[in-house]
Write an enzyme that holds these catalytic residues in place. Structure first.
Site, PDB file in Angstrom:
ATOM      1  N   LYS A 179       1.001  -1.207   0.041  1.00  0.00           N
ATOM      2  CA  LYS A 179       0.070   0.140   0.082  1.00  0.00           C
ATOM      3  C   LYS A 179       0.967   1.145  -0.025  1.00  0.00           C
ATOM      4  CE  LYS A 179      -2.169   2.921   2.146  1.00  0.00           C
ATOM      5  NZ  LYS A 179      -1.732   4.174   2.098  1.00  0.00           N
ATOM      6  N   GLU A 254       8.316   0.172  12.254  1.00  0.00           N
ATOM      7  CA  GLU A 254       9.275   1.232  12.466  1.00  0.00           C
ATOM      8  C   GLU A 254       8.686   2.559  12.377  1.00  0.00           C
ATOM      9  OE1 GLU A 254      11.230   3.990  11.856  1.00  0.00           O
ATOM     10  OE2 GLU A 254      11.560   3.738   9.866  1.00  0.00           O
ATOM     11  N   CYS A 288      12.939   9.303   9.186  1.00  0.00           N
ATOM     12  CA  CYS A 288      12.677   8.624  10.826  1.00  0.00           C
ATOM     13  C   CYS A 288      14.099   8.699  11.510  1.00  0.00           C
ATOM     14  CB  CYS A 288      11.933   7.469  10.485  1.00  0.00           C
ATOM     15  SG  CYS A 288      12.889   6.223   9.331  1.00  0.00           S
ATOM     16  N   GLU A 385       8.035  14.029  17.583  1.00  0.00           N
ATOM     17  CA  GLU A 385       8.685  14.089  16.440  1.00  0.00           C
ATOM     18  C   GLU A 385       8.198  15.006  15.480  1.00  0.00           C
ATOM     19  OE1 GLU A 385       7.862  10.594  13.764  1.00  0.00           O
ATOM     20  OE2 GLU A 385       9.988  10.618  13.304  1.00  0.00           O
TER      21      GLU A 385
HETATM   22  P1  NAI Z   1       0.769   7.558   8.680  1.00  0.00           P
HETATM   23  O1  NAI Z   1       1.651   6.825   9.626  1.00  0.00           O
HETATM   24  O2  NAI Z   1      -0.667   8.068   9.111  1.00  0.00           O
HETATM   25  O3  NAI Z   1       1.115   7.036   7.317  1.00  0.00           O
HETATM   26  C1  NAI Z   1       2.048   5.984   6.977  1.00  0.00           C
HETATM   27  C2  NAI Z   1       1.309   4.927   5.979  1.00  0.00           C
HETATM   28  O4  NAI Z   1      -0.059   4.508   6.780  1.00  0.00           O
HETATM   29  C3  NAI Z   1       0.710   6.009   4.710  1.00  0.00           C
HETATM   30  O5  NAI Z   1       0.737   4.814   3.593  1.00  0.00           O
HETATM   31  C4  NAI Z   1      -0.821   5.817   5.174  1.00  0.00           C
HETATM   32  O6  NAI Z   1      -1.849   5.753   4.282  1.00  0.00           O
HETATM   33  C5  NAI Z   1      -1.074   4.613   6.035  1.00  0.00           C
HETATM   34  N1  NAI Z   1      -2.078   4.659   7.161  1.00  0.00           N
HETATM   35  C6  NAI Z   1      -2.764   5.481   7.483  1.00  0.00           C
HETATM   36  N2  NAI Z   1      -3.641   5.258   8.487  1.00  0.00           N
HETATM   37  C7  NAI Z   1      -3.813   3.829   8.349  1.00  0.00           C
HETATM   38  C8  NAI Z   1      -4.529   2.760   9.030  1.00  0.00           C
HETATM   39  N3  NAI Z   1      -5.548   3.272   9.640  1.00  0.00           N
HETATM   40  N4  NAI Z   1      -4.490   1.541   8.706  1.00  0.00           N
HETATM   41  C9  NAI Z   1      -3.446   1.178   7.561  1.00  0.00           C
HETATM   42  N5  NAI Z   1      -2.560   2.169   7.255  1.00  0.00           N
HETATM   43  C10 NAI Z   1      -2.775   3.460   7.439  1.00  0.00           C
HETATM   44  O7  NAI Z   1       1.849   9.092   8.882  1.00  0.00           O
HETATM   45  P2  NAI Z   1       1.097  10.466   8.288  1.00  0.00           P
HETATM   46  O8  NAI Z   1      -0.167  11.064   8.474  1.00  0.00           O
HETATM   47  O9  NAI Z   1       1.640  10.606   6.674  1.00  0.00           O
HETATM   48  O10 NAI Z   1       2.344  11.459   8.958  1.00  0.00           O
HETATM   49  C11 NAI Z   1       2.250  11.919  10.298  1.00  0.00           C
HETATM   50  C12 NAI Z   1       3.545  11.665  11.129  1.00  0.00           C
HETATM   51  O11 NAI Z   1       3.817  10.592  11.181  1.00  0.00           O
HETATM   52  C13 NAI Z   1       4.693  12.629  10.493  1.00  0.00           C
HETATM   53  O12 NAI Z   1       4.595  13.850  10.736  1.00  0.00           O
HETATM   54  C14 NAI Z   1       5.607  11.772  11.150  1.00  0.00           C
HETATM   55  O13 NAI Z   1       5.815  12.374  12.328  1.00  0.00           O
HETATM   56  C15 NAI Z   1       5.327  10.724  11.239  1.00  0.00           C
HETATM   57  N6  NAI Z   1       5.717   9.709  10.106  1.00  0.00           N
HETATM   58  C16 NAI Z   1       6.768   8.946  10.335  1.00  0.00           C
HETATM   59  C17 NAI Z   1       7.338   8.205   9.546  1.00  0.00           C
HETATM   60  C18 NAI Z   1       8.533   7.176   9.589  1.00  0.00           C
HETATM   61  O14 NAI Z   1       9.385   7.220   8.957  1.00  0.00           O
HETATM   62  N7  NAI Z   1       8.765   6.665  10.872  1.00  0.00           N
HETATM   63  C19 NAI Z   1       6.957   8.045   8.029  1.00  0.00           C
HETATM   64  C20 NAI Z   1       5.792   8.835   7.970  1.00  0.00           C
HETATM   65  C21 NAI Z   1       5.396   9.630   8.940  1.00  0.00           C
END
Ligand code: NAI
Ligand code: MG
Length: 491
Positions: A179, A254, A288, A385
């Site tokens: 996804k 992660e 990250c 973060e």
């Molecule tokens: P997110 O964690 O919501 O999104 C990451 C992925 O998860 C995307 O593909 C999204 O479509 C998917 N996703 C979202 N809700 C889901 C659910 N309920 N079930 C399954 N998949 C789902 O992160 P978002 O909203 O894009 O960013 C918010 C914050 O998260 C950022 O500001 C940052 O602090 C953190 N983040 C950390 C990352 C890392 O590398 N550890 C990467 C992206 C965001």
């Protein structure tokens, strides 16, 4: 180079490029302009069903499992070659979709190639054990695949994060449904392109773009998924773990960090500050493993603050396509969030010695490179973060205090040490609670080194040989050789 990309991109299920089941599309924006760049088919839960079914069928066909492992390796090497062939095309898509420079975009393609080469090389080296049971028995273990691996990818480095998980899955004879992130999905579609060109069997790799709340959630809770790999926020990770708990399936998580570099009084300050600038400003801090805090000995504190401010102020900010040092953050929402953290830090008593605001006169989502000094351990900027180009600087007097500050968050992804004292470097590395510790160079490591979190940064390791252990479960085969009734009492 032709600087336009195709207007409409599709999903990839069972070896075919497909529209979304409901015919919907997601608009893809260029974060450097705020303008629409293209559209991509919107996968819905019905598409998740189709993709999981295709992956299940490919898994049950044993097409990967029955292939000679050295042949699976050759297939993966061919995927790597295709990524190299496609690298310029990928670079442009990733540059326009995600705000990277062209070389940053190309690096995504080359990293994807490298993961396929690295894990391809491991495909014929996954060995089990012979376990002696005495006369009349033969016993061995098999590193067996789980089945269908669901992989949910974030927007910051979508292609290389997805590629490393897909490569591990193929090397171990799992099949995958990916996804991709709705904010920057384009580069991930090249996994499908490279696999199709290389002759990866249909259904082994399926690539969907959809939103998280419906499509991501449908994938994480799907009855026929056996394994989940997730990179993203803690809140989403928690939701996915809840879904996985319902079906008792394993996850790799992660979940980001608030990683600190400790600068001792004897450190090479040019090395420490140059490395920290790369650590926090690469991809506008949307990393990250970003170096988002510096914990600095008071004897060199003011000089480090001054040097970091100078480095921040010396960066050019603008579209990646123009080769600017600092590109945009991914979305308006992310810019609001990042700027909010910077403004909040000043309200809570920090000082913005560089930056502190969004860039007002640009149409894209640009944040000024920002350095906040005078940060105390209980301030939000020290604990949460930001995922943007914002560095928090804290001061310490004694090494024990540095350890307490560096470890003083809920996260534990990375940590750094800057010193020329080997003993102090080891002493500090021993006490830092993190999945990886960098000494005298932030990001020291590579495809070969295991990467992952402690505490709320998650668990499981990606990269390195260790990652493969997340994709297999041991099957023990015990064989009685002679005939006759009974056996030994077992456990
Ligand atoms: P997110 O964690 O919501 O999104 C990451 C992925 O998860 C995307 O593909 C999204 O479509 C998917 N996703 C979202 N809700 C889901 C659910 N309920 N079930 C399954 N998949 C789902 O992160 P978002 O909203 O894009 O960013 C918010 C914050 O998260 C950022 O500001 C940052 O602090 C953190 N983040 C950390 C990352 C890392 O590398 N550890 C990467 C992206 C965001
Ligand atoms: Mg985009």
């Amino acid at each position: 180079m032709n600087q336009s990309i195709k207007p409409y991109w599709k999903n990839f299920i069972g070896g075919e490029w497909v529209d979304g089941a409901e015919g919907d599309r997601i608009a893809i924006l260029n974060p450097a302009t705020g303008q629409q760049l293209a559209e991509i088919a919107r996968a819905t839960p019905a598409d998740v069903d189709r993709a999981v079914a295709a992956a299940r069928k490919a898994f049950e066909s044993r097409v990967l499992a029955d292939m000679r492992p050295s042949q699976r390796a050759q297939l993966m090497f061919e995927v790597a070659r295709q990524f190299e062939t496609l690298a310029d095309e990928i670079a442009l898509a990733e540059c326009l979709d995600n705000g990277k420079t062209l070389s940053g975009g190309k690096n995504e393609a080359l990293a994807a190639a490298r993961y396929f080469t690295y894990y391809g090389g491991a495909a014929d080296k996954l060995e089990g054990r012979y376990i002696p049971l005495g006369s009349g028995y033969v016993d061995y273990t098999v590193p067996a695949p789980f089945g269908v691996s669901a992989q949910i990818v974030p927007w910051n480095f979508p292609l290389q994060i997805a590629a490393r998980s897909v490569a591990c899955a193929i090397a171990t004879a799992n099949t995958a449904v990916v996804k991709t992130p709705e904010l920057s999905p384009l580069s991930c579609t090249y996994i499908a392109e490279a696999c199709k060109r290389a002759g990866v069997p249909d259904g082994v790799v399926n690539i969907l773009c959809g939103f998280g709340h419906d499509t991501g959630a449908a994938l994480a809770s799907h009855q026929d998924v056996d394994h989940i790999v997730f990179t993203g926020s803690v809140a989403t990770g928690r939701a996915i773990l809840g879904a996985a708990a319902e079906r008792i399936i394993p996850c790799v998580m992660e979940l980001g960090g608030k990683s600190a570099g400790v600068v001792y009084g004897d450190a090479d300050l040019e090395q420490a500050t140059a490395s920290s600038a790369i650590g926090i400003f690469s991809h506008a801090g949307q990393v990250c493993s970003a170096s988002s805090r510096l914990v600095v000995h008071r004897s060199v504190h003011d000089e480090v603050v001054e040097r970091m401010a100078a480095k921040a102020n010396g960066l050019t900010v603008g579209p990646g396509i123009d080769g600017a040092d600092l590109g945009p953050v991914i979305s308006e929402l992310q810019l609001d969030k990042v700027e909010g953290f910077a403004l909040g830090a000043v309200q809570e008593g920090g000082e913005a010695v560089a930056g502190g605001r969004r860039v007002a006169d640009q149409s894209g989502y640009f944040m000024q490179p920002t350095i906040i000094s005078g940060v105390q351990a209980d301030m939000t900027i020290a604990r949460e973060e930001v995922f943007g180009p914002v560095l928090a600087i804290q001061a310490f007097d004694e090494p024990e205090e540095a350890i307490a500050l560096a470890n003083g968050t809920d996260f534990g992804l990375c940590a750094g040490v800057y010193t020329n004292d080997l003993r102090l470097a080891h002493w500090t590395a021993d006490r830092l609670v993190a999945g990886q510790v960098f000494v005298n160079e932030w990001f020291a490591g590579g495809v070969e080194t295991p990467f992952g979190g402690t505490k709320r940064s998650g668990y499981g390791r990606e990269k390195g040989q260790e990652a493969l252990m997340n994709y297999v479960q041991t099957k023990n085969v015990g064989i009685r050789l002679d005939s006759g009734a009974g056996g030994r009492p077992g456990g």
